[in-house]
Design a protein around this motif. Structure first.
Motif, PDB file in Angstrom:
ATOM      1  N   ASP A 462      52.569  96.583  61.628  1.00 22.23           N
ATOM      2  CA  ASP A 462      51.658  96.798  62.754  1.00 22.23           C
ATOM      3  C   ASP A 462      52.115  95.966  63.941  1.00 22.23           C
ATOM      4  OD1 ASP A 462      51.053  94.297  61.887  1.00 22.23           O
ATOM      5  OD2 ASP A 462      49.056  94.777  61.124  1.00 22.23           O
ATOM      6  N   ASP A 463      51.292  95.899  64.968  1.00 21.86           N
ATOM      7  CA  ASP A 463      51.661  95.167  66.182  1.00 21.86           C
ATOM      8  C   ASP A 463      51.736  93.668  65.960  1.00 21.86           C
ATOM      9  OD1 ASP A 463      51.812  97.524  67.573  1.00 21.86           O
ATOM     10  OD2 ASP A 463      49.725  97.459  68.261  1.00 21.86           O
ATOM     11  N   ASN A 464      51.247  93.192  64.823  1.00 21.27           N
ATOM     12  CA  ASN A 464      51.265  91.755  64.558  1.00 21.27           C
ATOM     13  C   ASN A 464      52.690  91.209  64.448  1.00 21.27           C
ATOM     14  OD1 ASN A 464      49.914  89.241  63.924  1.00 21.27           O
ATOM     15  ND2 ASN A 464      50.673  89.519  61.833  1.00 21.27           N
ATOM     16  N   ARG A 466      55.012  91.554  66.417  1.00 21.54           N
ATOM     17  CA  ARG A 466      55.498  91.151  67.734  1.00 21.54           C
ATOM     18  C   ARG A 466      54.931  89.802  68.169  1.00 21.54           C
ATOM     19  NH1 ARG A 466      57.969  95.217  70.580  1.00 21.54           N
ATOM     20  NH2 ARG A 466      57.922  97.262  69.585  1.00 21.54           N
ATOM     21  N   SER A 467      53.966  89.291  67.438  1.00 18.37           N
ATOM     22  CA  SER A 467      53.356  88.029  67.814  1.00 18.37           C
ATOM     23  C   SER A 467      54.166  86.858  67.277  1.00 18.37           C
ATOM     24  CB  SER A 467      51.916  87.953  67.288  1.00 18.37           C
ATOM     25  OG  SER A 467      51.923  87.900  65.873  1.00 18.37           O
ATOM     26  N   VAL A 468      53.808  85.655  67.749  1.00 18.77           N
ATOM     27  CA  VAL A 468      54.512  84.452  67.323  1.00 18.77           C
ATOM     28  C   VAL A 468      53.945  83.917  66.020  1.00 18.77           C
ATOM     29  CG1 VAL A 468      55.313  82.176  68.128  1.00 18.77           C
ATOM     30  CG2 VAL A 468      54.786  83.970  69.786  1.00 18.77           C
ATOM     31  N   SER A 469      52.767  84.371  65.639  1.00 13.45           N
ATOM     32  CA  SER A 469      52.036  83.780  64.514  1.00 13.45           C
ATOM     33  C   SER A 469      52.412  84.360  63.155  1.00 13.45           C
ATOM     34  CB  SER A 469      50.529  83.962  64.732  1.00 13.45           C
ATOM     35  OG  SER A 469      50.216  85.344  64.848  1.00 13.45           O
ATOM     36  N   VAL A 470      53.516  85.079  63.059  1.00 10.97           N
ATOM     37  CA  VAL A 470      53.929  85.646  61.768  1.00 10.97           C
ATOM     38  C   VAL A 470      54.357  84.515  60.835  1.00 10.97           C
ATOM     39  CG1 VAL A 470      55.611  87.118  60.610  1.00 10.97           C
ATOM     40  CG2 VAL A 470      54.567  87.854  62.750  1.00 10.97           C
ATOM     41  N   THR A 471      53.841  84.514  59.614  1.00  8.63           N
ATOM     42  CA  THR A 471      54.164  83.485  58.629  1.00  8.63           C
ATOM     43  C   THR A 471      54.838  84.113  57.412  1.00  8.63           C
ATOM     44  OG1 THR A 471      52.024  83.685  57.502  1.00  8.63           O
ATOM     45  CG2 THR A 471      52.147  82.163  59.371  1.00  8.63           C
ATOM     46  N   ALA A 472      55.177  83.259  56.450  1.00 10.17           N
ATOM     47  CA  ALA A 472      55.840  83.738  55.235  1.00 10.17           C
ATOM     48  C   ALA A 472      54.921  84.589  54.381  1.00 10.17           C
ATOM     49  CB  ALA A 472      56.360  82.558  54.421  1.00 10.17           C
ATOM     50  N   ARG A 473      53.602  84.535  54.636  1.00 11.77           N
ATOM     51  CA  ARG A 473      52.651  85.339  53.868  1.00 11.77           C
ATOM     52  C   ARG A 473      52.262  86.617  54.599  1.00 11.77           C
ATOM     53  NH1 ARG A 473      53.024  84.286  48.956  1.00 11.77           N
ATOM     54  NH2 ARG A 473      50.994  85.302  48.636  1.00 11.77           N
ATOM     55  N   ASP A 474      52.931  86.913  55.692  1.00 17.09           N
ATOM     56  CA  ASP A 474      52.628  88.130  56.439  1.00 17.09           C
ATOM     57  C   ASP A 474      52.957  89.361  55.593  1.00 17.09           C
ATOM     58  OD1 ASP A 474      52.047  89.060  59.404  1.00 17.09           O
ATOM     59  OD2 ASP A 474      53.649  90.347  58.639  1.00 17.09           O
ATOM     60  N   PRO A 475      52.177  90.446  55.723  1.00 11.44           N
ATOM     61  CA  PRO A 475      52.461  91.660  54.934  1.00 11.44           C
ATOM     62  C   PRO A 475      53.875  92.178  55.100  1.00 11.44           C
ATOM     63  CG  PRO A 475      50.295  91.816  55.948  1.00 11.44           C
ATOM     64  CD  PRO A 475      50.928  90.573  56.486  1.00 11.44           C
ATOM     65  N   ALA A 476      54.449  92.070  56.306  1.00 11.06           N
ATOM     66  CA  ALA A 476      55.815  92.563  56.508  1.00 11.06           C
ATOM     67  C   ALA A 476      56.811  91.753  55.679  1.00 11.06           C
ATOM     68  CB  ALA A 476      56.172  92.498  57.986  1.00 11.06           C
TER      69      ALA A 476
END
Length: 579
Positions: A462-464, A466-476
Motif C-alpha cells: 500500500d502507500d505506506n 513510501r513513508s519513512v516509518s517502515v519497519t522490519a515488521r511491516d507487511p511488505a
C-alpha cells in the motif's frame, strides 16, 4: 471369612468395579446380566460385560469384578495400571492380571466381530443388501487403501509434454525449438502491431469527430449530442478491442497446439534415426527465421545498466556461499524479449528454457495493489509483455489470475468462519471486498514465455511503503520473508527484489530516505537468508537487488558501498611466489 472391599468407591466412580468374596453379587452386575439376555437385533452399539478376576491372598479368596464397555477404547495397559492402583492389589498378581485382562478383552472382541459378521451374512442371504453394491464398496476400499490393488497412476498430458520438452531442450534440437518459438513470437508481434495501428487510427478519427462536435456545441448541437457521440466512440473501441482480443486468443491457442504436437513428433522421430521425414519437414533453418517489422515498438532496446556483483558467506558454523547483485534496471527488463545482437533474431532465453523443468528456477517480485487484475500500473505492463509471446507450457496470464481470484474467495470464506475479537478491524477490511488481498499477501504466476524468469511473485503493498516509518515488521517486509521461504521450498534459486520497495522514484524519496530504506531491506534480507539455511539445508542462491532506472549514479554507488558493510563479502587472496 469376612468380606473385604478395597478402594471400592474410587473404582466405582471410574470403572464401576469392586472386590468381593465369592457368592456376593451386586445389583448392578445382575442388571447387566439381565440386559445381556435381551435379544440382539443386529444393531451395532456399545455393550457392557463384567470382567471377573479371581486371586488368593494369604488365606482369603477374592474376586475382582469390573464392568467393561465394548468395544474397549481405553489403552489396556492404562486400564491395568488403574486397577492395580485403585484396588491396592498385591504386586504378585500384576502380570497375571494383565494377561487375564488381555485375553478377556480379545475373546469378547472376537465374539462381537463374529456376531456382527453373522448378522451381516444373514442380511446378505435374505436379500436385504445388494451384493453388487457391496462388492463395489469392497473393491473401492481395497483400491484406495492397499497399494497392491490400487490403479497405477496415469501421467497427464502436461507431465508427458514436460518430460519430452526437457529432453529436447538439452539435445542438439534445442536450437530448432527456439527458432520455432521465435517465429511464433514474430507472428504474435505482427498481430499486436496491426491491432495497435488500427486502434490508433480509430482514436485519431474519433478525436477529430469529437473536436468538430465540440466546435458546434451550443450552436446546432447540445450536451446530449456530445454524450451520445462519446458513448458511440466508447462502444466502437470496445468492439474493436474485443475483436482483436478474440483473434489473439485464437491464434495463441492454435500456436500452442501446433507447437506441442510438433515437439511430440520431433521427439518420436529422434528416437528412430532411420526415419528422418518428420525432422526434414519441420526443421527450421536459421536462414528461414522471420524478421519482425522494424519500428513496431515491440522489440525493446537495452538501456545502459549499472551493476555490481558480490559473493558472500552466511551461516554460523556451516557457511553457505551466495551471490548478490545490485542493478539499476527496470524490473520488466527480465521479462521482455531481448535479441542476440550477433544474429539479430534469436530470443535471448536459452538458459531460461533449459532450466524450465529443473531445480534452478528464476523468479522476481512485482509490487502490486490489492486488486487481482491486469488493468493498471505495472500489472498492465507485465500482462502486455506476457501476451507478446505464446506460453506453450502454462495457462495464459488472464487464466491464471482468474484461478487466483477463485482461490482468494475460498480462502476469505474459510477465514470469515474463524472470526475472533482480536481481528475485528482486519475482518471489516476484508468484508468490504472479498476478492482483494491484504498488504503483505502475494500470489504467484508461472511463465515459460518470458526472457529470464519462470515465476512472478505479485506482492501486495500500500502507500505506506513510501513513508519513512517502515519497519522490519511491516507487511511488505514480512511478505518478502514468505516469498524467500517459498523459494526455498520450490527450487527457486534466483530471485530479483526491488531494493527500495518501489518501482518508480518520487519527490519524497530523498537520499536519506533511500539510504534508510536500502539499509532496512539489506538487513532484513540478510536475516531471512540466514533462516534459509534451516529451511533448505544451505543451498547457494542468487539474490538480485534492483533500484529504479531514474536513480542517480551517485546514489547507486552509495548503495553499492553499503552492501558489503552489511553482508560478509568474500575477500580475494593473492598468492605470490617466493621467487
Amino acid at each position: 471369612m469376612t468380606r473385604r472391599e478395597v478402594g471400592t468407591s474410587a473404582l466405582t466412580a471410574s470403572l464401576g468395579g469392586r472386590v468381593t468374596r465369592p457368592g456376593q453379587v451386586s445389583p448392578q452386575s445382575a442388571g447387566n446380566q439381565l440386559q445381556k439376555m435381551k435379544p440382539n437385533k443386529g444393531r451395532t452399539y456399545t455393550r457392557e460385560r463384567d470382567y471377573v478376576y479371581k486371586f488368593n491372598a494369604a488365606n482369603e479368596h477374592f474376586v475382582l469384578t469390573v464392568p467393561l464397555k465394548f468395544p474397549v477404547q481405553e489403552n489396556i495397559s492404562h486400564l491395568h495400571g488403574r486397577l492395580m492402583v485403585l484396588h491396592s492389589l498385591p504386586c504378585f498378581v500384576e502380570n497375571d492380571l494383565k494377561q487375564s485382562l488381555n485375553e478377556f478383552i480379545e475373546e469378547e472382541t472376537i465374539k462381537d466381530y463374529d456376531r456382527e459378521a453373522e448378522v451381516a451374512l444373514e442380511a446378505l442371504k435374505s436379500g436385504k443388501v445388494d451384493i453388487n453394491q457391496l462388492a463395489d464398496t469392497w473393491a473401492k476400499a481395497y483400491k484406495e487403501t492397499t497399494l497392491e490393488h490400487a490403479k497405477p497412476e496415469e501421467t497427464s498430458w502436461d507431465e508427458d509434454f514436460a518430460d519430452v520438452y526437457h529432453d529436447l531442450i538439452h539435445s542438439p534440437a534445442s536450437e530448432m525449438l527456439l527458432n520455432l518459438e521465435h517465429n511464433y513470437f514474430v507472428s504474435i508481434s505482427e498481430l499486436i502491431s496491426e491491432r495497435d495501428v488500427e486502434l490508433k487510427k480509430l482514436r485519431e478519427r474519433q478525436g477529430a469527430e469529437m473536436e468538430k462536435v465540440m466546435q458546434e456545441l451550443g450552436k446546432s448541437l447540445t450536451d446530449q449530442d456530445v454524450n451520445s457521440l462519446a458513448a458511440q466512440h466508447f462502444e466502437s473501441q470496445q468492439d474493436l478491442e474485443n475483436k482483436w482480443a478474440n483473434e489473439l486468443k485464437q491464434t495463441t491457442a492454435i500456436q500452442k497446439q501446433e507447437y506441442q504436437e510438433w515437439v511430440i513428433k520431433l521427439h518420436q522421430d529422434l528416437k528412430n534415426p532411420n526415419n528422418s521425414s518428420i525432422s526434414d519437414e519441420i526443421k527450421v533453418q536459421p536462414s528461414q527465421l522471420r524478421e519482425s517489422v522494424e519500428g513496431n515498438g515491440r522489440i525493446y532496446e537495452e538501456q545502459r545498466l549499472l551493476e555490481e556483483s558480490f559473493t558472500i558467506h552466511l551461516g554460523a558454523q556451516l557457511k553457505t556461499m551466495h551471490n548478490l547483485r545490485l542493478l539499476r534496471a527496470d524490473m520488466l527488463d527480465f521479462c521482455k524479449h531481448k535479441r542476440n545482437h550477433r544474429s539479430g533474431v534469436k530470443l535471448h532465453r536459452l538458459q531460461t528454457a533449459m532450466s524450465l523443468y529443473s531445480t534452478s528456477l528464476c523468479g522476481l517480485v512485482l509490487l502490486v495493489d490489492n486488486r487481482i487484475s491486469s488493468y493498471s500500473g505495472i500489472k498492465r505492463d507485465f500482462a502486455t509483455v506476457c501476451q507478446e509471446c505464446t506460453d506453450f507450457h502454462f495457462p495464459g496470464i488472464q487464466e491464471q489470475l482468474e484461478i487466483v481470484q477463485k482461490v482468494v474467495l475460498q480462502a476469505r470464506a474459510q477465514r470469515s468462519k474463524r472470526k475472533s475479537s482480536g481481528n475485528e478491524e482486519k475482518l471489516k477490511i476484508i468484508e468490504r471486498n472479498q476478492s482483494n488481498i491484504l498488504p503483505g499477501e502475494f500470489y504467484i504466476t508461472r511463465h515459460s514465455n518470458l526472457s529470464e524468469i519462470h515465476v512472478a511473485f505479485h506482492l501486495c503493498v500500500d502507500d505506506n511503503v513510501r513513508s519513512v516509518s517502515v519497519t522490519a515488521r511491516d507487511p511488505a517486509i514480512m511478505g518478502l520473508r514468505n516469498i524467500l521461504k517459498v523459494c526455498c521450498t520450490h527450487d527457486i534459486t534466483t530471485i530479483s527484489i526491488p531494493l527500495l520497495l518501489v518501482h518508480e522514484m518520487s519527490e519524497e524519496m530523498t537520499i536519506p530516505w533511500c539510504l534508510k530504506r536500502a539499509e532496512l531491506v539489506f538487513k532484513c534480507v540478510k536475516g531471512f537468508m540466514m533462516e534459509m539455511a534451516s529451511w533448505d539445508g544451505g543451498i547457494s542462491r542468487t539474490v538480485q537487488f534492483l533500484v529504479p532506472q531514474t536513480i542517480s549514479e551517485e546514489m547507486f554507488y552509495q548503495l553499492s558501498n553499503m552492501l558489503p558493510q552489511i553482508f560478509r563479502v568474500s575477500s580475494t587472496l593473492t598468492l605470490t611466489s617466493k621467487h
